[in-house]
Design an enzyme around this catalytic site. Structure first.
Site, PDB file in Angstrom:
ATOM      1  N   ASP A 250      11.312  -5.403  82.226  1.00 13.98           N
ATOM      2  CA  ASP A 250      12.411  -5.472  83.182  1.00 13.98           C
ATOM      3  C   ASP A 250      13.480  -4.594  82.548  1.00 13.98           C
ATOM      4  OD1 ASP A 250      14.913  -6.087  84.337  1.00 13.98           O
ATOM      5  OD2 ASP A 250      14.064  -7.923  85.161  1.00 13.98           O
ATOM      6  N   HIS A 251      13.695  -3.407  83.092  1.00 16.74           N
ATOM      7  CA  HIS A 251      14.523  -2.453  82.347  1.00 16.74           C
ATOM      8  C   HIS A 251      15.961  -2.937  82.175  1.00 16.74           C
ATOM      9  CE1 HIS A 251      15.787  -0.915  86.304  1.00 16.74           C
ATOM     10  NE2 HIS A 251      16.784  -0.317  85.689  1.00 16.74           N
TER      11      HIS A 251
ATOM     12  N   LYS B 139       7.489  -3.675  86.745  1.00 13.76           N
ATOM     13  CA  LYS B 139       7.652  -4.319  88.029  1.00 13.76           C
ATOM     14  C   LYS B 139       7.227  -3.361  89.146  1.00 13.76           C
ATOM     15  CE  LYS B 139      11.687  -4.481  90.215  1.00 13.76           C
ATOM     16  NZ  LYS B 139      12.266  -3.332  90.933  1.00 13.76           N
TER      17      LYS B 139
ATOM     18  N   HIS C 126      15.838  -8.574  87.978  1.00 14.92           N
ATOM     19  CA  HIS C 126      17.031  -8.177  87.219  1.00 14.92           C
ATOM     20  C   HIS C 126      18.150  -9.235  87.252  1.00 14.92           C
ATOM     21  CE1 HIS C 126      14.879  -4.508  87.179  1.00 14.92           C
ATOM     22  NE2 HIS C 126      15.358  -3.977  88.282  1.00 14.92           N
TER      23      HIS C 126
ATOM     24  N   ASP D 194      13.172  -7.009  95.125  1.00 14.22           N
ATOM     25  CA  ASP D 194      13.368  -5.797  94.334  1.00 14.22           C
ATOM     26  C   ASP D 194      14.368  -6.008  93.187  1.00 14.22           C
ATOM     27  OD1 ASP D 194      13.024  -2.908  93.938  1.00 14.22           O
ATOM     28  OD2 ASP D 194      15.093  -2.726  94.625  1.00 14.22           O
TER      29      ASP D 194
ATOM     30  N   LYS E 210      19.122  -2.768  78.686  1.00 15.39           N
ATOM     31  CA  LYS E 210      20.464  -2.171  78.761  1.00 15.39           C
ATOM     32  C   LYS E 210      21.324  -2.687  77.613  1.00 15.39           C
ATOM     33  CE  LYS E 210      20.435  -1.384  83.740  1.00 15.39           C
ATOM     34  NZ  LYS E 210      20.673   0.040  84.014  1.00 15.39           N
TER      35      LYS E 210
ATOM     36  N   GLU F  54      25.045  -0.790  94.156  1.00 13.99           N
ATOM     37  CA  GLU F  54      24.568   0.593  94.066  1.00 13.99           C
ATOM     38  C   GLU F  54      25.122   1.390  95.239  1.00 13.99           C
ATOM     39  OE1 GLU F  54      20.331   0.977  92.473  1.00 13.99           O
ATOM     40  OE2 GLU F  54      20.223  -0.803  93.737  1.00 13.99           O
TER      41      GLU F  54
ATOM     42  N   ARG G 165      -5.365  11.118  86.808  1.00 15.60           N
ATOM     43  CA  ARG G 165      -6.479  11.673  87.569  1.00 15.60           C
ATOM     44  C   ARG G 165      -6.513  13.200  87.568  1.00 15.60           C
ATOM     45  NH1 ARG G 165      -6.271   8.553  93.018  1.00 15.60           N
ATOM     46  NH2 ARG G 165      -4.198   9.303  92.613  1.00 15.60           N
TER      47      ARG G 165
HETATM   48  C1  BG6 Z   1      14.912  -0.901  90.168  1.00 17.74           C
HETATM   49  C2  BG6 Z   1      14.900  -1.145  91.658  1.00 17.74           C
HETATM   50  O1  BG6 Z   1      14.172  -1.895  89.524  1.00 17.74           O
HETATM   51  O2  BG6 Z   1      16.249  -0.914  89.698  1.00 17.74           O
HETATM   52  C3  BG6 Z   1      15.737  -0.109  92.375  1.00 17.74           C
HETATM   53  O3  BG6 Z   1      13.568  -1.085  92.143  1.00 17.74           O
HETATM   54  C4  BG6 Z   1      17.131  -0.047  91.781  1.00 17.74           C
HETATM   55  O4  BG6 Z   1      15.814  -0.389  93.762  1.00 17.74           O
HETATM   56  C5  BG6 Z   1      17.072   0.093  90.263  1.00 17.74           C
HETATM   57  O5  BG6 Z   1      17.808   1.056  92.355  1.00 17.74           O
HETATM   58  C6  BG6 Z   1      18.461  -0.039  89.642  1.00 17.74           C
HETATM   59  O6  BG6 Z   1      18.413   0.273  88.286  1.00 17.74           O
HETATM   60  P1  BG6 Z   1      19.677   0.836  87.523  1.00 17.74           P
HETATM   61  O7  BG6 Z   1      19.261   0.881  86.090  1.00 17.74           O
HETATM   62  O8  BG6 Z   1      19.978   2.175  88.103  1.00 17.74           O
HETATM   63  O9  BG6 Z   1      20.779  -0.150  87.787  1.00 17.74           O
END
Ligand code: BG6
Length: 484
Positions: A177-178, A148, A240, A235, A182, A216, A51
């Protein structure tokens, strides 16, 4: 060892939300790293669309600053940074109106791969998809990338899938889904299906249980308002952790192809037994001397949202009948550490006596930090003193095993974006997988809501609530230590 770079075809990549947080932190710095690795073909073009009123030069400055901040030491190479920035363009666009669409259409006249990254709120997906078609910008070869959260329950995920399906075929939709990007997650498939050693043992005859931990140290400060409506289950678990569970538990696909792999993952989700409410523990972190409590971070003094969840699941199929899968994830825990551990059964009969008979093999797959795997094996303690047995790891830390190349472990985002350009969907979630995952988590969340379930408190820097420990102890098992 020389890294092998797989070339990709020339492309135009449009990033909607191109000035946003994800674009600045992950997408553009990741693309720059691929550029530096020589993976960007001649004539690749990246077009930011958002935007904000600015021209291409303004966008280049914005991204240059983002790469300096988030791109690591590679940003110091001024010559290649300038060359990369030269391939950037920008269009001011109104996602829900008419502004900017003609300009974008005018830019997209080349006959190359077209990819559109929807790095925007899901509420805008429909408007973007519709306009891309109405202005003739998207064609049958185009791809869209979405992030997501893909819905917050089955109904909303289904409706998002329908919105996208109105304009794009499933083979054009890349749901990120990252975790699937990995390095170690992919290695899980290589280890399972590329070695003769593991597959014969990968079942309820030899495996006692499996643990998946994603711990985390960060809290939810800064994104509390999103997180408080989500919680650890939505989340982290629905996406994941369930993806990790699928990869560890799935049957071997007949070949390494996107749909063959995803068909097998889907079968795992569908075989998950409904979760017994007694087999799940929710938690919320307390304040410490240095950091606020969850409720303070979420700015909701009466929040019942969980920042931690631990559970015991079962997969009802021949391979896994009777083998518990223990999953846990949480914020503000003792260390940042993600690991999958396959804990093998005791020997059927040990020729050793007493303590020497009590040793187990454990295959641990570390996602972060120190990506790698180790296999705990039992050996004789060196030296005199008789047959004393100890457990030692057969260690394959990628950084040690791969030398210099491991320093360049590709970030999940850059790998996934390159897969979009290559047209490889293996590491992306299919619509039916996402729906099946929600179908499993929905009743659990609904149960908590109906009961007004109150999460247990846990100390910042701990292993989570005591009840999570008990979940395992009751079964005569224990969680592995969370260590960074
Ligand atoms: C995200 C979540 O998808 O993944 C976050 O929304 C989380 O809450 C994160 O912190 C963790 O990703 P990574 O790659 O740091 O383990």
């Amino acid at each position: 060892m020389v890294s092998r770079v797989i070339p990709v075809d020339p492309f135009d990549l449009v990033i909607f939300g191109g000035t946003g947080d994800l674009a600045r932190r992950k997408i553009l710095p990741g693309l720059y790293r691929r550029f530096r690795a020589g993976q960007m073909p001649e004539g690749a073009r990246i077009i930011g669309a958002a935007r904000s009123e600015m021209d291409a030069e303004g966008y280049r400055q914005l991204i240059s600053a983002a790469i300096a901040e988030f791109g690591g030491t590679e940003a110091e190479d001024q010559a290649s940074l300038a060359a990369f920035l030269g391939g950037l363009d920008y269009v001011t666009i109104d996602a829900t109106g008419d502004g900017g669409w003609k300009d974008l259409a005018a830019l997209m006249s080349r006959d190359v791969v077209r990819a559109f990254y929807f790095s925007v709120a899901p509420a805008l997906f429909g408007a973007l998809a519709e306009r891309l078609h109405a202005h003739g910008i998207a064609n049958d070869q185009s791809r869209i990338v979405v992030e997501k959260p893909f819905g917050r329950d089955l109904a909303s995920a289904r409706s998002l899938n329908q919105t996208l399906a109105a304009h794009f075929d499933e083979h054009q939709i890349y749901r990120i889904d990252h975790y699937l990007g990995k390095e170690t997650v992919q290695n899980l498939m290589a280890v399972r299906f590329g070695n003769v050693l593991f597959e014969p043992l990968w079942n309820n005859h030899y495996v006692d249980h499996i643990q998946i931990t994603v711990a985390e140290t960060v809290g939810v400060g800064g994104r509390g308002s999103y997180y408080d409506k989500s919680g650890a289950m939505r989340d982290m678990v629905q996406n994941h952790l369930m993806q990790l569970l699928c990869l560890i538990a799935m049957e071997p696909p007949s070949h390494f192809d996107a749909d063959a792999v995803r068909d097998e993952k889907l079968k795992v989700i569908r075989a998950l037994q409904p979760l017994d409410p007694h087999h799940v523990v929710r938690g919320q972190y307390d304040a410490s001397t240095e950091s606020p409590s969850y409720r303070e971070d979420a700015e909701n003094a009466r929040s019942f949202t969980e920042s931690f969840v631990a559970m015991k699941c079962h997969i009802a199929n021949w391979r896994w009948a009777g083998v518990p899968f223990y999953l846990r994830t949480g914020k503000r825990l003792k260390a940042r550490s993600s690991e999958i551990a396959v804990v093998f059964q005791d020997l059927g009969h040990s020729i050793f006596e007493g303590d020497e008979a009590r040793h187990r093999n454990i295959l641990s797959i570390r996602l972060q930090p120190n990506e790698g795997m180790d296999l705990q094996v039992t050996i004789k303690e060196p030296g005199p003193g008789g047959m004393r047995l100890i457990d030692v790891p057969l260690d394959m830390t990628f950084a040690d095993a791969l030398g210099d190349d491991a320093g360049d472990v590709t970030d999940a985002y850059e790998r996934l974006i390159m897969d979009v350009i290559r047209g490889n969907q293996t590491l992306f979630m299919r619509g039916d997988e996402v729906e099946a995952a929600w179908a499993w988590t929905d009743p659990i969340i609904a149960g908590w809501e109906a009961r007004n379930d109150v999460p247990k408190h846990y100390d910042t820097g701990s292993n989570g609530p005591e009840d999570a420990m008990m979940l395992m102890h009751r079964d005569g098992r224990r969680w592995r230590e969370i260590k960074g």
